[in-house]
Scaffold this motif. Structure first.
Motif, PDB file in Angstrom:
ATOM      1  N   LYS A 193       0.867  -1.177   0.000  1.00 21.95           N
ATOM      2  CA  LYS A 193       0.000   0.000   0.000  1.00 21.95           C
ATOM      3  C   LYS A 193       0.898   1.219   0.000  1.00 21.95           C
ATOM      4  O   LYS A 193       1.542   1.515   1.004  1.00 21.95           O
ATOM      5  N   GLY A 194       0.968   1.921  -1.122  1.00 23.48           N
ATOM      6  CA  GLY A 194       1.859   3.073  -1.215  1.00 23.48           C
ATOM      7  C   GLY A 194       3.285   2.637  -0.935  1.00 23.48           C
ATOM      8  O   GLY A 194       3.773   1.693  -1.552  1.00 23.48           O
ATOM      9  N   ASP A 195       3.930   3.288   0.049  1.00 24.14           N
ATOM     10  CA  ASP A 195       5.316   2.903   0.341  1.00 24.14           C
ATOM     11  C   ASP A 195       5.407   1.942   1.521  1.00 24.14           C
ATOM     12  O   ASP A 195       6.462   1.756   2.111  1.00 24.14           O
ATOM     13  N   LEU A 196       4.273   1.333   1.885  1.00 19.71           N
ATOM     14  CA  LEU A 196       4.293   0.370   2.985  1.00 19.71           C
ATOM     15  C   LEU A 196       4.095  -1.054   2.464  1.00 19.71           C
ATOM     16  O   LEU A 196       3.212  -1.306   1.648  1.00 19.71           O
ATOM     17  N   VAL A 197       4.918  -1.936   2.960  1.00 21.01           N
ATOM     18  CA  VAL A 197       4.791  -3.342   2.596  1.00 21.01           C
ATOM     19  C   VAL A 197       4.511  -4.136   3.865  1.00 21.01           C
ATOM     20  O   VAL A 197       5.258  -4.029   4.842  1.00 21.01           O
ATOM     21  N   LYS A 198       3.425  -4.860   3.872  1.00 25.26           N
ATOM     22  CA  LYS A 198       3.107  -5.677   5.043  1.00 25.26           C
ATOM     23  C   LYS A 198       3.613  -7.098   4.786  1.00 25.26           C
ATOM     24  O   LYS A 198       3.284  -7.706   3.777  1.00 25.26           O
ATOM     25  N   ILE A 199       4.430  -7.565   5.726  1.00 23.20           N
ATOM     26  CA  ILE A 199       5.095  -8.853   5.545  1.00 23.20           C
ATOM     27  C   ILE A 199       4.728  -9.802   6.668  1.00 23.20           C
ATOM     28  O   ILE A 199       4.703  -9.415   7.838  1.00 23.20           O
ATOM     29  N   GLY A 200       4.434 -11.029   6.330  1.00 28.51           N
ATOM     30  CA  GLY A 200       4.175 -12.058   7.337  1.00 28.51           C
ATOM     31  C   GLY A 200       5.372 -12.994   7.415  1.00 28.51           C
ATOM     32  O   GLY A 200       5.921 -13.387   6.388  1.00 28.51           O
ATOM     33  N   ILE A 201       5.776 -13.292   8.641  1.00 27.75           N
ATOM     34  CA  ILE A 201       6.950 -14.159   8.819  1.00 27.75           C
ATOM     35  C   ILE A 201       6.572 -15.369   9.659  1.00 27.75           C
ATOM     36  O   ILE A 201       6.046 -15.219  10.767  1.00 27.75           O
ATOM     37  N   GLU A 202       6.810 -16.532   9.152  1.00 25.91           N
ATOM     38  CA  GLU A 202       6.640 -17.752   9.953  1.00 25.91           C
ATOM     39  C   GLU A 202       8.013 -18.348  10.149  1.00 25.91           C
ATOM     40  O   GLU A 202       8.690 -18.697   9.187  1.00 25.91           O
ATOM     41  N   ALA A 203       8.408 -18.418  11.406  1.00 29.60           N
ATOM     42  CA  ALA A 203       9.737 -18.946  11.722  1.00 29.60           C
ATOM     43  C   ALA A 203       9.668 -19.690  13.047  1.00 29.60           C
ATOM     44  O   ALA A 203       8.793 -19.409  13.866  1.00 29.60           O
ATOM     45  N   PRO A 204      10.572 -20.618  13.261  1.00 33.36           N
ATOM     46  CA  PRO A 204      10.598 -21.296  14.561  1.00 33.36           C
ATOM     47  C   PRO A 204      10.808 -20.288  15.684  1.00 33.36           C
ATOM     48  O   PRO A 204      11.442 -19.245  15.474  1.00 33.36           O
ATOM     49  N   ARG A 205      10.276 -20.591  16.850  1.00 32.04           N
ATOM     50  CA  ARG A 205      10.332 -19.656  17.977  1.00 32.04           C
ATOM     51  C   ARG A 205      11.752 -19.260  18.375  1.00 32.04           C
ATOM     52  O   ARG A 205      11.976 -18.183  18.897  1.00 32.04           O
ATOM     53  N   GLU A 206      12.678 -20.175  18.140  1.00 33.86           N
ATOM     54  CA  GLU A 206      14.045 -19.852  18.565  1.00 33.86           C
ATOM     55  C   GLU A 206      14.745 -18.887  17.608  1.00 33.86           C
ATOM     56  O   GLU A 206      15.836 -18.425  17.882  1.00 33.86           O
ATOM     57  N   ILE A 207      14.094 -18.582  16.486  1.00 38.56           N
ATOM     58  CA  ILE A 207      14.662 -17.596  15.564  1.00 38.56           C
ATOM     59  C   ILE A 207      14.063 -16.233  15.895  1.00 38.56           C
ATOM     60  O   ILE A 207      12.884 -15.998  15.685  1.00 38.56           O
ATOM     61  N   PRO A 208      14.881 -15.336  16.444  1.00 35.53           N
ATOM     62  CA  PRO A 208      14.329 -14.024  16.764  1.00 35.53           C
ATOM     63  C   PRO A 208      14.133 -13.199  15.495  1.00 35.53           C
ATOM     64  O   PRO A 208      14.952 -13.245  14.591  1.00 35.53           O
ATOM     65  N   VAL A 209      13.033 -12.496  15.454  1.00 37.71           N
ATOM     66  CA  VAL A 209      12.760 -11.616  14.316  1.00 37.71           C
ATOM     67  C   VAL A 209      12.575 -10.208  14.858  1.00 37.71           C
ATOM     68  O   VAL A 209      11.782  -9.993  15.765  1.00 37.71           O
ATOM     69  N   HIS A 210      13.354  -9.273  14.353  1.00 37.74           N
ATOM     70  CA  HIS A 210      13.252  -7.899  14.846  1.00 37.74           C
ATOM     71  C   HIS A 210      13.187  -6.930  13.686  1.00 37.74           C
ATOM     72  O   HIS A 210      13.776  -7.175  12.642  1.00 37.74           O
ATOM     73  N   ARG A 211      12.506  -5.833  13.905  1.00 39.76           N
ATOM     74  CA  ARG A 211      12.689  -4.714  12.980  1.00 39.76           C
ATOM     75  C   ARG A 211      14.151  -4.306  13.133  1.00 39.76           C
ATOM     76  O   ARG A 211      14.655  -4.197  14.256  1.00 39.76           O
ATOM     77  N   PHE A 212      14.811  -4.072  12.016  1.00 38.70           N
ATOM     78  CA  PHE A 212      16.255  -3.849  12.078  1.00 38.70           C
ATOM     79  C   PHE A 212      16.623  -2.666  12.970  1.00 38.70           C
ATOM     80  O   PHE A 212      17.581  -2.723  13.739  1.00 38.70           O
ATOM     81  N   GLU A 213      15.838  -1.584  12.879  1.00 37.62           N
ATOM     82  CA  GLU A 213      16.181  -0.393  13.665  1.00 37.62           C
ATOM     83  C   GLU A 213      16.010  -0.643  15.161  1.00 37.62           C
ATOM     84  O   GLU A 213      16.693  -0.040  15.981  1.00 37.62           O
ATOM     85  N   VAL A 214      15.100  -1.548  15.518  1.00 37.05           N
ATOM     86  CA  VAL A 214      14.932  -1.905  16.932  1.00 37.05           C
ATOM     87  C   VAL A 214      16.173  -2.667  17.408  1.00 37.05           C
ATOM     88  O   VAL A 214      16.747  -2.377  18.458  1.00 37.05           O
ATOM     89  N   TYR A 215      16.593  -3.602  16.612  1.00 38.88           N
ATOM     90  CA  TYR A 215      17.795  -4.386  16.907  1.00 38.88           C
ATOM     91  C   TYR A 215      19.003  -3.460  17.097  1.00 38.88           C
ATOM     92  O   TYR A 215      19.750  -3.571  18.068  1.00 38.88           O
ATOM     93  N   GLU A 216      19.124  -2.526  16.152  1.00 35.78           N
ATOM     94  CA  GLU A 216      20.252  -1.572  16.206  1.00 35.78           C
ATOM     95  C   GLU A 216      20.218  -0.722  17.466  1.00 35.78           C
ATOM     96  O   GLU A 216      21.244  -0.467  18.090  1.00 35.78           O
ATOM     97  N   ALA A 217      19.009  -0.270  17.826  1.00 34.56           N
ATOM     98  CA  ALA A 217      18.864   0.588  19.006  1.00 34.56           C
ATOM     99  C   ALA A 217      19.283  -0.170  20.264  1.00 34.56           C
ATOM    100  O   ALA A 217      19.938   0.391  21.144  1.00 34.56           O
ATOM    101  N   ILE A 218      18.909  -1.438  20.341  1.00 37.32           N
ATOM    102  CA  ILE A 218      19.236  -2.229  21.531  1.00 37.32           C
ATOM    103  C   ILE A 218      20.730  -2.525  21.585  1.00 37.32           C
ATOM    104  O   ILE A 218      21.365  -2.429  22.632  1.00 37.32           O
ATOM    105  N   GLU A 219      21.279  -2.825  20.441  1.00 42.22           N
ATOM    106  CA  GLU A 219      22.718  -3.065  20.368  1.00 42.22           C
ATOM    107  C   GLU A 219      23.488  -1.830  20.840  1.00 42.22           C
ATOM    108  O   GLU A 219      24.418  -1.917  21.643  1.00 42.22           O
ATOM    109  N   LYS A 220      23.045  -0.683  20.362  1.00 40.97           N
ATOM    110  CA  LYS A 220      23.680   0.585  20.726  1.00 40.97           C
ATOM    111  C   LYS A 220      23.534   0.841  22.231  1.00 40.97           C
ATOM    112  O   LYS A 220      24.461   1.296  22.893  1.00 40.97           O
TER     113      LYS A 220
END
Lengths: 138, 76
Positions: free
Chosen positions: B26-53
């Protein structure tokens, strides 16, 4: 100290490490003598971290995590303890807690992981002593 | 970087057990669904970066701080 909880050093294995410190897996969680509000998380390989428990400073802190997602911490009867990492700037009173990525520690088994919360209002920096609530102590 | 073009409803498979579905564009937004095993963490990249920092900032703390933390009256 009135409560006898967590008064000794606990060896902690962090299989996944902390974000940014993925290579460090072995830590020791140490209570701080005379101060029940803070803890020291030390790694033999490098950095140390100041920890607190969100319950001490953020009464309204609510976590939504299902047990399934914490299975690697092998939760048994006793609840897993939630800690948060504290960042201490130059002015100590401005210290902040990372409520977005708390540390879940199974103290009985010595296992821990930093959990990143999803869909949460919390950020990486919340004042332990909000400026608006501080009194001028001179 | 591998670049693939997908339409809404189409999927990608990473390894054996991670499925990425493009749900909506929709416009410049892409909605993505992710199915992964629970032990695979999935993060928005900027959230990951903020926590690392933040972890790196937190690691600057010196152990000396332990003797001057609020909550202890040192003058008694």
């Amino acid at each position: 100290m009135t409560k006898a909880e967590n008064t000794k050093d606990i060896k902690i294995k962090m299989e996944k490490g902390l974000l940014g410190f993925e290579h460090i897996h072995d830590y020791t969680l140490k209570p701080i003598r005379g101060n029940p509000f803070f803890f020291w998380l030390e790694s033999t390989e490098g950095p140390g971290f100041l920890l607190t428990k969100p319950a001490f400073f953020f009464e309204e802190y609510v976590l939504h995590t299902d047990k399934e997602s914490l299975s690697d911490l092998e939760p048994s009867g006793r609840e897993i303890q939630v800690y948060t990492i504290v960042t201490v700037p130059e002015n100590t009173m401005d210290m902040t807690a990372n409520l977005l990525a708390p540390l879940f520690i199974n103290e009985d088994k010595g296992l821990a992981r930093q959990v990143v919360l999803h869909d949460t209002p919390y950020t990486t920096r919340h004042y332990l002593f909000p400026p608006e609530k501080r009194r001028d102590c001179g | 970087m591998l670049v693939l073009t997908r339409k809404p409803g189409q999927k990608l498979l990473i390894g054996d057990d991670i499925t990425i579905t493009v749900l909506e564009v929709k416009g410049d937004l892409v909605k993505i669904g992710i199915e992964a095993p629970r032990e695979i963490p999935v993060h928005r990249f900027e959230v990951y970066e903020a926590i690392e920092k933040e972890n790196q900032a937190a690691a600057q703390v010196k152990k000396d701080i332990l003797s001057s933390l609020p909550g202890v009256d040192k003058n008694d």
